[in-house]
Structures are given as structure tokens and as C-alpha cells.
Design a protein around this motif. Structure first.
Motif, mmCIF file in Angstrom:
data_model
loop_
_atom_site.group_PDB
_atom_site.id
_atom_site.type_symbol
_atom_site.label_atom_id
_atom_site.label_comp_id
_atom_site.label_asym_id
_atom_site.label_seq_id
_atom_site.Cartn_x
_atom_site.Cartn_y
_atom_site.Cartn_z
ATOM 1 N N SER A 1 18.961 6.008 43.012
ATOM 2 C CA SER A 1 18.079 4.864 42.771
ATOM 3 C C SER A 1 18.597 4.000 41.628
ATOM 4 C CB SER A 1 16.666 5.347 42.415
ATOM 5 O OG SER A 1 16.177 6.275 43.356
ATOM 6 N N ARG A 2 18.389 2.727 41.777
ATOM 7 C CA ARG A 2 18.701 1.792 40.688
ATOM 8 C C ARG A 2 17.402 1.283 40.081
ATOM 9 N NH1 ARG A 2 22.733 -3.271 39.760
ATOM 10 N NH2 ARG A 2 21.333 -4.519 38.480
ATOM 11 N N ASP B 1 16.115 -1.258 37.030
ATOM 12 C CA ASP B 1 16.525 -2.286 36.088
ATOM 13 C C ASP B 1 15.840 -2.086 34.737
ATOM 14 O OD1 ASP B 1 18.196 -3.591 37.862
ATOM 15 O OD2 ASP B 1 16.549 -4.742 38.725
ATOM 16 N N PHE C 1 20.691 -1.609 33.486
ATOM 17 C CA PHE C 1 20.126 -0.923 34.644
ATOM 18 C C PHE C 1 20.620 0.521 34.624
ATOM 19 C CE2 PHE C 1 24.153 -2.794 35.938
ATOM 20 C CZ PHE C 1 24.805 -1.729 36.536
ATOM 21 N N TRP D 1 21.528 3.786 37.394
ATOM 22 C CA TRP D 1 21.606 4.434 38.703
ATOM 23 C C TRP D 1 21.288 5.912 38.483
ATOM 24 C CZ3 TRP D 1 21.655 2.347 43.354
ATOM 25 C CH2 TRP D 1 22.112 1.043 43.517
ATOM 26 N N PRO E 1 28.200 4.550 38.437
ATOM 27 C CA PRO E 1 27.101 3.795 37.822
ATOM 28 C C PRO E 1 27.299 2.283 37.836
ATOM 29 C CG PRO E 1 27.711 5.677 36.466
ATOM 30 C CD PRO E 1 28.760 5.551 37.535
ATOM 31 N N PRO F 1 28.147 1.540 42.883
ATOM 32 C CA PRO F 1 27.832 2.784 43.587
ATOM 33 C C PRO F 1 28.607 2.999 44.880
ATOM 34 C CG PRO F 1 25.840 1.680 42.861
ATOM 35 C CD PRO F 1 26.960 0.719 42.636
#
Length: 716
Positions: free
Chosen positions: A90-91, A93, A101, A103, A440, A443
Motif C-alpha cells: 500500500s502507498r 501519502d 509517502f 509504501w 519504495p 514499486p
């Protein structure tokens, strides 16, 4: 980056149409509650909340979703009828201030404690762990019950901790993670959640849920709006048997969309396959019609044997098999074949037996079909010809009971090699796609090019093979680890990281992005079988893209036992980043002792204990599930004496493996497979040498566990 305007437009367009279809269409449902929906976390559920539902056993699925709060990419696997597991990337922000952000990798697991009693009052009940080993950004635990009230209406209710209990829980720092968060499980405030799903039409499902997740981190550090309500609404549209697209709103002011796919290994696009039908069994003539054939007089004719072997070899070649050698007498025939086409080896044996009834004189009653792999005789199936004739149109279990599986004799005996078979040269030119995941900063990276593969078998068991690749384009580039430039790092021959751990894998990108041709592998392999149950391998050369040297292996694997034991020792040197035939200074001796066990039902366990490439000592545990059609999904974890601080982010090595046969999708018989390892990080601790054609996977294809699981293909 915000997406509210896009999702509001999408939702404004989709929901009215969905409601219109739901209210105005009275199409009868083909069955109650079509399929199972995946929630925004990639697990069976509503929107944010879970349910006690599961997928069909063995289903492998995935989802890609984006909302104002996060971008989530998930892989889900129904590992057991009651157990569901997921890997998510998942990212978010604003969470990691250094990049702006984050990851985040997270794992989920759910176990269904009770199945629903459809005729009674009892609901399905499940217990689950969400993000149970990682940074804990999505960490939660829950108990949930699900009940189908009508064919179109299903409700769920439960109690949750962590995110599902309204608490934002951070169990470890960004940059570490990877450990079980046991001390936090089922702690903190507990709050209820609930959902309802209504199957409006055959394809459309409307969902509403009550959730207490405040999205505190996304609001405080990501700058997103706080949900205005605890009520979330969504609509999921199923198309085909495997696909779903959904839109939803969280709290009425935040929007998202998601695409999901779920593939069941038992539901192939071409269930019966598209291969041509096998030649039928040819019954023998009555003794009176061929008295000399029944008497075996032909066995004294020196020209009969070569003619029969040539005819049978030609027929097997049309079936994708290679007749390596043959021994023939008046009443017994043994053939050694190499299966080059069928995922289930039982299909190759069955087709060989049919052809033997057509090629051999009537006096031959005993068939021995011996499998060969890389010149190694791996197993022998003995059949009576009369059983093959009698049982052709009966249940496959009857021919399975009549067959006798034994260890193959390693000695050639009176076997006659097929003329002109050795030396044997094969080659091919194909495109290739190489990918890099979970970085990171980027991706998904890729590289596309052409590769030429060649294989030269000098004699049975002695094989020279190699691969040459030429990059065409891609986003994978040569990059040095740490603060080095590529030139600076290439000038270093020590390959040591700042913490003193040899960079055995973390500098893997130094081998990428080459515009000149590369040689990923160039080896001379010698396979041997000194006893009925012991196999050996010696491999010399460029073993993989990063290492060259010598690899030796021995395996004890009786054909009818679920247990196998092996040992491997390697002396390797690190290869140069640019020059395909040069080496760097780093050398290491690495090796393992291994135990393999087939538990039944397609499950195989493996334990490897020994020394890894960075000089660390430890063990790897692997559990793999394989289906009759060739699907393989597994998980592994490695723990060594390298400290968590030295290992770095992730704490220890772990990942999942996926391997799918091309034949499942195309319907055409083929041994080609697609897939690979999915590991969150490429660290130096717990890294093994990547060797092609290790003995266990080569040998087990024709041994009892795999053979009998695929025996239903014998008459195919």
C-alpha cells in the motif's frame, strides 16, 4: 495527490445506474449471492470491514484499489477451505516525511471457526489478524459472524481491535517491521462493526457497512479529510466468473474504486484441454489369428527389435515423448521415456501404454514404463497388457490399483538406446520479461528483451546449457546500493556494506540495465544415480547472474515414500557486474542439508539448514500447496544468526512463491510455467544460491505423491 473529483464523478455515474437496474430489473438469480467480494484490503469482506466468508478452496486472487486514503495492491489465497491469507502493498501519502509517502507491506490471515448452517440459525464465524507482522499501520484483529438471511441478503457483524476498534496502532518503526506483533493482538479498545450485502441483480451487489476506523494517520499526516460518518456505501459489479469492479464511499466524503480478480485452479478456461485425443488401445488378435505372434517367434528375428523400437519412438514423438531406450523380449517390454509435454506425468504414462498396445507383438504381456529426467531413471510403472486392454473404459482407479510403481533400476541392463538420440542439441529464441517489485521509490520496474537458450546433451546425464540475453528496453536501471554511484561501487571489490555484512543480494541492481548481451547462466551438469534411491548432481560454471563456481548435490528419495533427504554444498565466487566472464573478489562456501515431506492433499513441506551466501547460518522453512492441474502456491521464511539490526528492514527473509502452468490458461499441453518469488525486500541475510534443476523438483514429478494425485489423467 487527491482523487475525490474523479471518484465523485464515477460514483455519481455508477450508483444511479446501479440503483435503477436493481429496482427495475427482476432477473432471477442463478444462485444465491454470486461470488464473494473482496474489500478494500483485498480480503473477503464489505468495504473496510471483514466478513466470515471465504473463497473457493485454492482460489488465487488479486485486487488493485485507489482512494483518497491509500493505493492498495493485494494478493489473496484461499490456502485451506477455512484459511484465507493475503499479502498487501500500500502507498500512503504523507506518512514518511523523508519521501512524502510510504509504501507499506502487510500480511493478513483469517481462519473460519464455524461454517454457516444454511438451514438453521448458526452463522459462519471467523477470527482474523490484519497487518500482523509489519509496521502495523493497518494492524487490527477481529471476530466476525456472517449469516445469509435470504438468497439475496447477507449480514455480518463483529468486534474489532486496532484499526477496527477505532485505534491507530503503530507497532514498529518505519524501516524495521517484519516481526510478529503478538503482544499487541486483541489489545486496546474493542468496538463493533457490521455490514449488509444485497444481491440486487445477477451481477450487481450493493453494500453498506458501519465502521469505526477514524483513518487518524491518513488525516493527521496525509492531510486527508476525516470521515464525516461511520457509514460506508459501495457497489460491486461482477462480470464473467472471475472479475469484479467496485466503487465506494467512506463516510460520505471520501471515495475509492477497486478492480479484483479471483482464479480458481479447478475452473480452467478449457477444463478438458485442447490436446488431441490419444490413440485407442488396440486389442490383441485371437491366438488363432496370429499363432506366431502369440508364440513369440518374432523375438528370434534380429530385425524385429529395431523396427519395433523405431515405430514406437516415432509414435511417442508425436505425443511429445522421447523414447530414450528400450528392452524387448518375447513377453516383456521396458521403455524409458522423457515426458516433454504433459504437466501430469500420469498422462504421459497412459498415452505410452496405449501406444505400446499398438506397436508390440501380442506375446508381450508385461509393460514397464520408466521415466527419465535429465538422463536419470526416476521411477518405473509396471502394467499387465491385459489390464490395459480390459480397463480402458473403466474408472481410472482400477488401472491405478493394477499398476505397480517401483524405484527405477539405475543400471541400463539390456536396454538399447534409440539410435541417433545422443548427442542431442536443442535451442530456442524467445522474448523475456524481467520485473522488480516493492521498491519504495518505484514499486514496479521491468525489462524486456530477447533471450537465446541452448542445451547440448552429450550422453545421458551430461548436459551443457546456457542462456544469452539482450535487453531491448525497460525501466530497470543499474543502481548502486547506499550512497555509492555505480562507478564507485563497481570499483569496490570487497562488496561490504557499512554494517560489515557482505552485499550478496542487496546490490542486485548492479547486474541490471546492461545494454550489452549478458549470460545469466552457462553450466555443465552431470546427473547420476548411484543406487536405486540416491540421485546426484554436479554443476560447474556460471551458476546464476551473480555467482559462478561449483555446486554439488545428493538426494535420497525412495519412489513410494513421502520423505526425502538431501544435501548440497557450493563453492562460489561473485561475478562481475559488466563483464559476463569475469569475477569479483568475494568468495564463499555455502550449503544445506534438507528434508522434504509430502503431507498429502498437495501439501509439501521443506526444511533447509545450513550456511547462506553472506556466511550466516540458519534455516529456511517452506510450505507449498500444489493442485492436480499444476498450480503451485507456497510460503517460506528464513531465520539465521544474523541480527535484526544487521539484516535491516524486514528483520528476516520471507516471501511467497507462485508458479502457474501455461497449459491451464491455453488448454494446450505444455511444461512451461510462469510465476516466481514475491519477497518484500532483497536483503543479504538468508540468501541462497539460485540453481536451476535442483534434484528434488526434478525427481518427484514421477514419484508416488505427484503421480497418483494426477492419475486421473491416465486415460486422458
Amino acid at each position: 495527490m487527491r482523487h475525490s473529483r474523479l471518484f465523485r464523478q464515477l460514483l455519481a455515474t455508477t450508483l444511479p445506474v446501479a440503483l435503477l437496474v436493481a429496482s427495475g430489473t427482476q432477473t432471477a438469480l442463478a444462485e444465491p449471492m454470486i461470488g464473494t467480494s473482496l474489500n478494500a484490503y483485498g480480503m473477503p469482506g464489505a468495504i473496510d470491514t471483514p466478513t466470515a466468508e471465504g473463497l473457493d478452496d485454492g482460489t488465487l486472487g488479486g485486487s488493485v484499489g485507489v482512494s483518497d486514503y491509500a493505493r492498495r495492491n493485494s494478493i489473496v489465497f484461499q490456502a485451506l477451505p477455512r484459511m484465507t491469507a493475503a499479502l498487501r502493498y500500500s502507498r500512503l501519502d504523507g506518512v514518511d516525511r523523508s519521501r512524502g509517502f510510504l509504501w507499506d507491506r502487510s500480511f493478513d490471515v483469517r481462519f473460519r471457526v464455524l461454517d454457516e448452517d444454511e438451514a438453521g440459525w448458526r452463522p459462519a464465524v471467523a477470527v482474523g489478524l490484519q497487518d500482523f507482522m509489519g509496521t502495523g499501520i493497518y494492524s487490527a484483529e477481529y471476530l466476525v459472524a456472517t449469516k445469509t438471511l435470504t438468497p439475496r441478503l447477507r449480514v455480518s457483524a463483529g468486534v474489532g481491535w486496532g484499526r477496527l476498534g477505532g485505534e491507530e496502532r503503530r507497532t514498529s518503526d518505519v524501516g524495521e517491521g517484519g516481526k510478529l506483533n503478538v503482544k499487541d493482538w486483541f489489545t486496546g479498545p474493542a468496538k463493533p462493526f457490521a455490514s449488509v450485502a444485497w444481491q440486487a441483480t445477477d451481477n450487481l451487489r450493493l453494500v453498506a457497512e458501519y465502521s469505526t476506523d477514524p483513518y487518524a494517520r491518513e488525516v493527521t499526516t496525509g492531510g486527508e479529510e476525516e470521515p464525516k460518518s461511520k457509514l460506508n456505501l459501495g457497489a460491486n459489479y461482477h462480470f464473467g466468473e472471475n472479475y469484479q469492479i467496485g466503487v465506494y464511499t467512506v463516510g460520505g466524503n471520501t471515495f475509492g474504486a477497486q478492480f479484483s480478480v479471483a482464479l480458481n485452479p479447478r475452473q480452467a478456461p478449457f477444463p478438458s484441454g485442447l490436446e488431441k485425443a490419444p490413440a485407442p488401445v488396440r486389442p490383441r488378435p485371437a491366438p488363432g489369428a496370429d499363432p506366431e505372434g502369440w508364440a513369440g517367434v518374432w523375438a528370434n528375428d534380429p530385425t524385429a527389435h529395431p523396427a519395433i523400437q523405431t515405430a514406437l519412438g516415432d509414435a511417442l514423438r508425436d505425443e511429445g515423448q522421447t523414447l530414450e531406450s528400450m528392452a524387448l523380449s518375447a513377453n516383456r517390454a521396458e521403455v524409458r521415456i522423457r515426458n516433454g509435454r504433459y504437466v501430469q506425468h500420469a498422462e504421459a504414462i497412459g498415452r505410452t501404454a496405449r501406444l505400446m498396445t499398438r506397436a508390440l507383438p501380442p506375446s508381450v504381456e508385461t509393460f514397464v514404463i520408466t521415466t527419465s529426467a535429465d538422463g536419470l531413471p526416476t521411477s518405473s510403472v509396471t502394467l499387465r497388457r491385459s489390464d490395459v486392454e480390459r480397463l480402458e473404459n473403466t474408472e481410472v482407479s482400477q488401472i491405478a490399483n493394477a499398476a505397480v510403481l517401483t524405484d527405477a533400476d539405475p543400471r541400463p541392463g539390456n536396454l538399447v538406446m534409440t539410435p541417433g538420440l545422443y548427442p542431442r542439441f536443442q535451442w530456442g529464441l524467445t522474448p523475456y520479461l524481467s520485473t522488480s517489485l516493492f521498491d519504495p521509490d518505484q514499486p514496479f520496474r521491468y525489462e524486456v528483451g530477447a533471450q537465446a537458450r541452448a542445451k547440448y546433451e552429450l550422453v545421458p546425464g551430461l548436459v551443457l546449457s546456457g542462456t544469452v540475453r539482450q535487453r531491448a528496453f525497460g525501466s530497470i536501471k543499474q543502481e548502486a546500493p547506499g550512497a555509492y554511484t555505480t562507478d564507485e561501487y563497481e570499483a569496490l571489490n570487497t562488496d561490504y556494506a557499512a554494517n560489515g555484512v557482505p552485499r550478496v543480494r542487496s546490490d542486485g541492481r548492479m547486474y541490471s540495465g546492461n545494454s550489452s548481451p549478458t549470460i545469466p547462466e552457462l553450466t555443465l551438469n552431470w546427473y547420476a544415480k548411484p543406487t536405486d534411491t540416491v540421485y546426484t548432481r554436479v554443476t560447474v560454471g556460471l551458476l546464476e547472474r551473480a555467482y559462478g563456481g561449483v555446486s554439488t548435490e545428493a538426494l535420497w528419495k525412495p519412489v513410494n515414500l513421502p520423505l526425502a533427504l538431501g544435501a548440497e554444498i557450493n563453492r562460489v565466487k561473485k561475478r562481475d557486474f559488466e563483464d559476463a566472464l569475469s569475477f569479483r573478489d568475494y568468495e564463499v562456501t555455502t550449503g544445506h542439508v534438507s528434508a522434504y515431506y509430502e503431507f498429502g492433499g498437495g501439501f509439501t513441506g521443506q526444511v533447509d539448514i545450513g550456511r547462506y551466501l553472506a556466511g550466516d547460518d540458519g534455516a529456511t522453512v517452506t510450505l507449498t500447496r500444489e493442485f492436480a492441474n499444476g498450480w503451485r502456491v507456497g510460503a517460506y521464511a528464513t531465520k539465521t544468526n544474523m541480527s535484526e539490526e544487521d539484516f535491516g528492514e524486514g528483520s528476516f527473509d520471507k516471501g511467497i512463491t507462485i508458479s502457474l502452468p501455461v497449459a491451464w490458461a491455453t488448454g494446450q499441453p505444455s511444461l512451461q510455467r510462469v510465476g516466481g518469488d514475491l519477497r518484500s525486500l532483497s536483503r543479504d541475510g538468508g540468501s541462497r544460491l539460485r540453481i536451476n534443476d535442483r534434484l528434488y523438483d526434478t525427481v518427484r514429478e514421477s514419484h508416488s505423491g505427484k503421480l497418483y494425485e494426477g492419475w486421473g489423467k491416465f486415460w486422458r
